[in-house]
Design a protein around this motif. Structure first.
Motif, PDB file in Angstrom:
ATOM      1  N   ASP A  24       0.841  -1.155  -0.095  1.00 39.26           N
ATOM      2  CA  ASP A  24      -0.233   0.021  -0.011  1.00 39.26           C
ATOM      3  C   ASP A  24       0.856   1.269  -0.090  1.00 39.26           C
ATOM      4  O   ASP A  24       1.659   1.495   0.966  1.00 39.26           O
ATOM      5  CB  ASP A  24      -0.984  -0.040   1.296  1.00 39.26           C
ATOM      6  CG  ASP A  24      -1.739   1.141   1.136  1.00 39.26           C
ATOM      7  OD1 ASP A  24      -1.948   1.976   0.381  1.00 39.26           O
ATOM      8  OD2 ASP A  24      -2.704   1.220   2.122  1.00 39.26           O
ATOM      9  N   HIS A  25       1.015   1.853  -1.274  1.00 41.33           N
ATOM     10  CA  HIS A  25       2.077   2.991  -1.426  1.00 41.33           C
ATOM     11  C   HIS A  25       1.407   4.275  -0.534  1.00 41.33           C
ATOM     12  O   HIS A  25       2.198   5.041   0.119  1.00 41.33           O
ATOM     13  CB  HIS A  25       2.148   3.328  -2.609  1.00 41.33           C
ATOM     14  CG  HIS A  25       3.000   2.213  -3.607  1.00 41.33           C
ATOM     15  ND1 HIS A  25       4.015   1.746  -3.158  1.00 41.33           N
ATOM     16  CD2 HIS A  25       2.377   1.395  -4.742  1.00 41.33           C
ATOM     17  CE1 HIS A  25       4.415   0.687  -4.129  1.00 41.33           C
ATOM     18  NE2 HIS A  25       3.514   0.463  -4.904  1.00 41.33           N
ATOM     19  N   HIS A  28       2.182   3.641   3.091  1.00 42.33           N
ATOM     20  CA  HIS A  28       3.550   3.852   3.274  1.00 42.33           C
ATOM     21  C   HIS A  28       3.677   5.468   3.588  1.00 42.33           C
ATOM     22  O   HIS A  28       4.539   5.924   4.501  1.00 42.33           O
ATOM     23  CB  HIS A  28       4.280   3.277   2.109  1.00 42.33           C
ATOM     24  CG  HIS A  28       5.758   3.163   2.706  1.00 42.33           C
ATOM     25  ND1 HIS A  28       6.878   3.227   1.488  1.00 42.33           N
ATOM     26  CD2 HIS A  28       6.419   3.607   3.700  1.00 42.33           C
ATOM     27  CE1 HIS A  28       8.033   3.212   1.941  1.00 42.33           C
ATOM     28  NE2 HIS A  28       7.796   3.455   3.429  1.00 42.33           N
TER      29      HIS A  28
END
Length: 227
Positions: A24-25, A28
């Protein structure tokens, strides 16, 4: 050297222990944003004391500490649990109302905005865009990160924001209406003289004052360094 008891649960130091879902960018990014209060405390105020030693900054930091102390008292009094996602985050043994991150950031944003608006220290009213485009968006993103990552509910984050904003405004009023008159005494105290603590809030343009005095001091032999 002692070995941990295998029958007792372990507890992590959660100062920088922020979890997000793998891959999950956005999570992050928000995990890093949720650490902004720590960056402000360790990087901002610690550096301020080392290089500036301004009483306004010190009382700003003191207010944040008092705010977080109040947050802990309220949390232990209300005993409201965190969202169900706390099990995945291993945070169910701590309380969630109000959010300390939200309280910290809203206190910081309100106090800094008031400092800027009142042109105290090295801040000018023309720099209000910093509060509008940097500080407040960071505060909102920090609040959002606590909900997105599952550490708090919307209600807990909102409660922290309201409490932090109220305490920030109240502390600014107390410092600049009742405590500021004692700044000169603190400057002249043994503590102030030893640590070179100062108050420049009475100066209309601190940066110009320091710039001109630094240039003028270069012309005097008594101020020159002897390496």
């Amino acid at each position: 050297m002692s070995n941990p008891n295998p029958h007792l649960p372990l507890k992590a130091v959660t100062l920088t222990h922020v979890r997000y879902q793998k891959g999950d960018h956005l999570g992050h990014l928000l995990a890093w944003i949720s650490l902004v209060p720590i960056f402000i405390s360790l990087g901002g105020f610690f550096s301020h004391f080392i290089f500036r030693r301004e009483l306004q900054g010190m009382f700003f930091a003191l207010g944040l500490l008092i705010s977080q102390f109040i947050n802990e008292i309220v949390k232990r009094s209300v005993h409201q649990a965190r969202p169900v996602t706390c099990a995945l985050l291993e945070m169910c043994d701590s309380h969630g109302w109000p959010s300390s991150h939200s309280q910290y950031m809203c206190f910081f944003a309100v106090y800094l905005t008031l400092l800027t608006y009142n042109r105290i220290g090295a801040l000018f009213r023309t720099q209000m865009w910093i509060a509008g485009l940097v500080v407040w968006p960071l505060a909102v993103l920090t609040m959002y990160s606590r909900v997105y990552l599952g550490y708090h509910s919307v209600v807990q984050v909102f409660a922290g924001a309201v409490l932090g904003a109220a305490l920030g405004g109240l502390w600014f009023w107390l410092v600049n209406n009742f405590l500021r008159c004692h700044f000169q005494a603190i400057e002249e105290s043994a503590f102030g003289r030893f640590f070179y603590v100062k108050d420049t809030s009475h100066l209309p343009n601190v940066l110009k004052f320091e710039y001109e005095n630094a240039r003028a001091a270069r012309k005097h032999v008594s101020y020159k360094r002897s390496d």
